[in-house]
Enzyme design. Structure first.
Site: not given
Length: 290
Positions: A23, A25, A28-30, A140
């Site tokens: 994923g 953002g 950020s990234k995962v 969230d």
């Protein structure tokens, strides 16, 4: 927390083998990962301080790091390590999961009148109760932030990027957090809100989604959503009847007035969570499960 030269190069030097991106953002990234240090698949959230907004850098990120350090619960994604590099990268190493609740619902269409729906929801409630008992709020809650293990038996709450401490009843939040489709009326209207009660609303949206396969409110026009929310939920035509106790719980969670919503402790004691319903139904298949 380790301090060294940061980034993905650092992760490789520390023995992590990085895989595909799970994923991404704004800041950020995962990444999927494995390591000899920790058993099983990992997910590493890599955040870039240099690209972050001031709000993220000085408010949300410190809160997230503080909270993930001190929480430990079987229904919350476990964080193994926090790594900080001098190039502005911050990495959170955590356990990975086979899928998430949104993917499961999309794969199956819905989880109506099913022990699986109830069992997953019980675990989500347990995780939220753990947080609220410690005056922590998630802010969230949504189906994609509930991860599921490969065997489908365990649900784990994830993503604490909007979480914060709420130590007093009078400690109202003002920041718009999360996804509009899961947002409480007071949050959408820009009213200072009790974040615990807002979490409860999001819990109701999640339960409705689980047992119907649909979102309860249309978020195409966000400004109009509170008008829909005030009228209450309408169930899709042709949907098989849901257990009365389940419908009653959804109605309680989605009370327009925050003070009318139950606490998470009260939710945990609700009749539907304690009933044996549809015993004998096979557990739904988890997408990708062999």
């Amino acid at each position: 927390m380790s301090k060294t030269d940061g980034g993905e190069k650092l992760l490789c030097e520390l023995g992590y083998k990085l895989g595909h991106t799970l994923g991404e953002g704004t800041f950020s990234k995962v990444k999927a990962a494995t390591s000899k240090k920790y058993k099983g698949p990992l997910a590493i959230k890599v955040m870039d301080r240099r690209r972050a907004s001031p709000d993220f850098l000085y408010k949300f990120l410190p809160r997230e790091l503080s909270i993930v350090r001190k929480i430990r619960h079987p229904n919350i994604v476990r964080v193994f390590e926090l790594i900080e590099g001098c190039d502005g990268k911050v990495c959170i190493v955590m356990e990975a999961a086979a899928t998430d609740l949104l993917q499961l619902v999309q794969h199956l269409g819905k989880l109506p009148c099913s022990p699986k729906a109830r069992d997953i929801f019980i675990q989500i409630v347990a995780a939220l109760r753990y947080l609220h008992d410690r005056d922590l709020v998630h802010r969230d809650l949504k189906c994609e932030n509930v991860l599921l293990t490969a065997d489908g038996r365990r649900a784990k709450l994830s993503d604490f990027g909007f979480s914060k401490e709420a130590t007093k009843c009078s400690d109202l939040s003002t920041t718009f957090c999360g996804s509009p489709a899961y947002a409480s009326p007071e949050l959408l209207m820009g009213i200072p809100y009790d974040a615990k009660k807002s979490d409860i609303w999001s819990l109701g949206v999640m339960l409705y989604m689980m047992v119907t396969g649909y979102m309860p409110f249309d978020d195409t026009h966000i400004r109009r959503m509170p008008q829909q929310q005030k009228k209450g939920v309408i169930y899709p035509q042709g949907l098989p009847p849901l257990p009365e106790a389940c419908r009653a719980l959804i109605a309680q969670l989605l009370q327009f007035s925050p003070v009318a919503r139950p606490t998470v402790g009260q939710v945990a004691k609700h009749k539907w969570l304690r009933e044996d319903i549809c015993v004998g139904n096979p557990s739904p298949e988890i997408p990708g499960e062999q």
